[in-house]
Write a protein that holds these residues in place. Sequence first.
Motif, mmCIF file in Angstrom:
data_model
loop_
_atom_site.group_PDB
_atom_site.id
_atom_site.type_symbol
_atom_site.label_atom_id
_atom_site.label_comp_id
_atom_site.label_asym_id
_atom_site.label_seq_id
_atom_site.Cartn_x
_atom_site.Cartn_y
_atom_site.Cartn_z
ATOM 1 N N UNK A 1 0.845 -1.193 0.000
ATOM 2 C CA UNK A 1 0.000 0.000 0.000
ATOM 3 C C UNK A 1 0.877 1.237 0.000
ATOM 4 N N UNK A 2 0.455 2.213 -0.771
ATOM 5 C CA UNK A 2 1.211 3.457 -0.898
ATOM 6 C C UNK A 2 0.915 4.347 0.300
ATOM 7 N N UNK A 3 1.956 4.860 0.909
ATOM 8 C CA UNK A 3 1.803 5.758 2.055
ATOM 9 C C UNK A 3 1.604 7.174 1.524
ATOM 10 N N UNK A 4 0.345 7.599 1.479
ATOM 11 C CA UNK A 4 0.048 8.917 0.929
ATOM 12 C C UNK A 4 0.374 10.048 1.907
ATOM 13 N N UNK B 1 -1.049 7.650 -10.010
ATOM 14 C CA UNK B 1 -2.324 8.340 -10.164
ATOM 15 C C UNK B 1 -3.506 7.373 -10.083
ATOM 16 N N UNK B 2 -3.352 6.168 -10.642
ATOM 17 C CA UNK B 2 -4.428 5.179 -10.543
ATOM 18 C C UNK B 2 -4.697 4.841 -9.077
ATOM 19 N N UNK B 3 -3.616 4.694 -8.309
ATOM 20 C CA UNK B 3 -3.753 4.407 -6.877
ATOM 21 C C UNK B 3 -4.340 5.604 -6.144
ATOM 22 N N UNK B 4 -3.912 6.798 -6.513
ATOM 23 C CA UNK B 4 -4.401 8.032 -5.893
ATOM 24 C C UNK B 4 -5.907 8.181 -6.123
ATOM 25 N N UNK B 5 -6.357 7.886 -7.350
ATOM 26 C CA UNK B 5 -7.797 7.966 -7.658
ATOM 27 C C UNK B 5 -8.595 7.003 -6.788
ATOM 28 N N UNK B 6 -8.052 5.800 -6.600
ATOM 29 C CA UNK B 6 -8.753 4.805 -5.771
ATOM 30 C C UNK B 6 -8.755 5.244 -4.304
ATOM 31 N N UNK B 7 -7.617 5.755 -3.851
ATOM 32 C CA UNK B 7 -7.486 6.192 -2.455
ATOM 33 C C UNK B 7 -8.437 7.351 -2.147
ATOM 34 N N UNK B 8 -8.540 8.289 -3.090
ATOM 35 C CA UNK B 8 -9.391 9.473 -2.891
ATOM 36 C C UNK B 8 -10.850 9.216 -3.264
ATOM 37 N N UNK C 1 -5.346 -4.480 -7.658
ATOM 38 C CA UNK C 1 -4.182 -3.608 -7.498
ATOM 39 C C UNK C 1 -4.532 -2.240 -6.926
ATOM 40 N N UNK C 2 -5.684 -1.692 -7.310
ATOM 41 C CA UNK C 2 -6.000 -0.314 -6.939
ATOM 42 C C UNK C 2 -7.200 -0.182 -5.996
ATOM 43 N N UNK C 3 -8.320 -0.771 -6.373
ATOM 44 C CA UNK C 3 -9.561 -0.556 -5.616
ATOM 45 C C UNK C 3 -9.545 -1.263 -4.264
ATOM 46 N N UNK C 4 -9.277 -2.558 -4.290
ATOM 47 C CA UNK C 4 -9.403 -3.370 -3.075
ATOM 48 C C UNK C 4 -8.522 -2.909 -1.917
ATOM 49 N N UNK C 5 -7.239 -2.565 -2.154
ATOM 50 C CA UNK C 5 -6.399 -2.152 -1.010
ATOM 51 C C UNK C 5 -6.904 -0.918 -0.277
ATOM 52 N N UNK C 6 -7.722 -0.108 -0.959
ATOM 53 C CA UNK C 6 -8.194 1.133 -0.340
ATOM 54 C C UNK C 6 -9.712 1.152 -0.176
ATOM 55 N N UNK C 7 -10.326 -0.009 -0.273
ATOM 56 C CA UNK C 7 -11.788 -0.079 -0.201
ATOM 57 C C UNK C 7 -12.303 0.274 1.185
ATOM 58 N N UNK C 8 -11.502 0.026 2.221
ATOM 59 C CA UNK C 8 -11.985 0.235 3.590
ATOM 60 C C UNK C 8 -11.449 1.497 4.243
ATOM 61 N N UNK C 9 -10.884 2.386 3.467
ATOM 62 C CA UNK C 9 -10.322 3.597 4.073
ATOM 63 C C UNK C 9 -11.399 4.461 4.729
ATOM 64 N N UNK C 10 -12.585 4.522 4.119
ATOM 65 C CA UNK C 10 -13.678 5.309 4.709
ATOM 66 C C UNK C 10 -14.139 4.663 6.008
ATOM 67 N N UNK C 11 -14.216 3.325 6.013
ATOM 68 C CA UNK C 11 -14.633 2.606 7.214
ATOM 69 C C UNK C 11 -13.614 2.827 8.344
ATOM 70 N N UNK C 12 -12.317 2.803 7.967
ATOM 71 C CA UNK C 12 -11.276 3.025 8.961
ATOM 72 C C UNK C 12 -11.362 4.437 9.536
ATOM 73 N N UNK C 13 -11.698 5.414 8.687
ATOM 74 C CA UNK C 13 -11.848 6.789 9.153
ATOM 75 C C UNK C 13 -13.025 6.900 10.125
#
Length: 389
Positions: free
Chosen positions: A187-190, A334-341, A365-377
């Motif tokens: 996972x990319x550390x933004x 950028x693909x990862x950034x779009x998924x993260x944001x 590669x992009x969607x799944x690793x950041x799918x739960x970021x909103x839940x974590x927030x």
Amino acid sequence: MGEKIMSKEKMVYNNITEVQINGKTKYRFPYKGADSKVKFLTSASKKTLEPKVIKKIEKDGFKIIDFDFWSIEDAHKLWLDRQYYKEAQYSKPSKSCIKDYDSMATYHVLPYFKNQDVRFIDKDSVKNFVTHLESKGSINAKTLSKIFNVFSAILDYSASKDKIQRNVCKDINFLSDIVVVEKQQPKLDFDDWTLEKVQKLISHTKRDDIKLMFHIMLQTAARPSEVRGLNRSHLKFKSNVPYISITNAVKRDQSLGLPKTKSGTRDLVISTSLKDKIEEHLSKLPATQKDLFLNSKGNYMRLEVLIRALDRASKSFGVELPIKRKCYFYRHYMATYWAFKKKYTDPQDLANALGDKDVNFVNRTYIKPYANTEMEKEKSDWLNNQFKD
């Protein structure tokens, strides 16, 4: 003894072929020896060859090879010609893909099945082939699977042309013990790799034209091959929302072809600031030059030049790239950034934006690793509310 279904004389006559060897006409007779390999008796004329063959049949015995003999070399050529035809007619598969497929066949399939009649390749032969590939420590499971699939495709096409009865590779799952482990992208550390930091990395690129190419890759997530193939007609700047229309891509052999996008075209919106940078670049080009990015010899910018530029920029900036994809770094960032944001939450939507036909890859590669970021927030907000000072 050999399989004699007709008189020796007739078998010999029907199987003698005329060939050119070192510019001279020769006649030869193919047969299978005791080691099951195809061999030939050769002579300067049919008249002198026929008695030699009949004598050998009577003395040693061997299997007669009939007109339907179909070698792996024949099967490979038939399949390869078809791939080049499809590339010429439909631009799919690409020349680079064909080159990769052919390399696998040339270095692994053809040497193993050399001189064998494909009609007689059975399950045991295929099992032994897989075991042979496994025994090579230099071949990983993913590459082994690709080699096997090329071999199967070659047999498949021969079967479709009635050269062989069926593709034996489809009888059972010969790769049941082969486990392909997909690489897990960290996972990319933004917090560390912010968008501003990536833009600063680009600013360390010395050449202005390459710097502009990197800005386009970052903002649009376009492939390097697509940016290298841009020309003036791709720039759609007349409306209030400027965009770039991707219709071409520079291939491995430096020729211009179609992009990997399923529809063949996709439109990528850009900022007005990037539009201004592009127009400034255009003002420095000869008015007659249509292509945006050419080298000093008037050819498309080579990928190696971009890779070296990124390496130098990284060293100058004192950073190590978090995504090991060379100059594809900007596209993947950028693909990862779009998924993260959460600009894209549906894998198909992101795949369309990227021009990627593999939705599963995009999701993994992009969607799944950041799918739960909103839940974590939300969990973090809940904890902060529960444990207020």
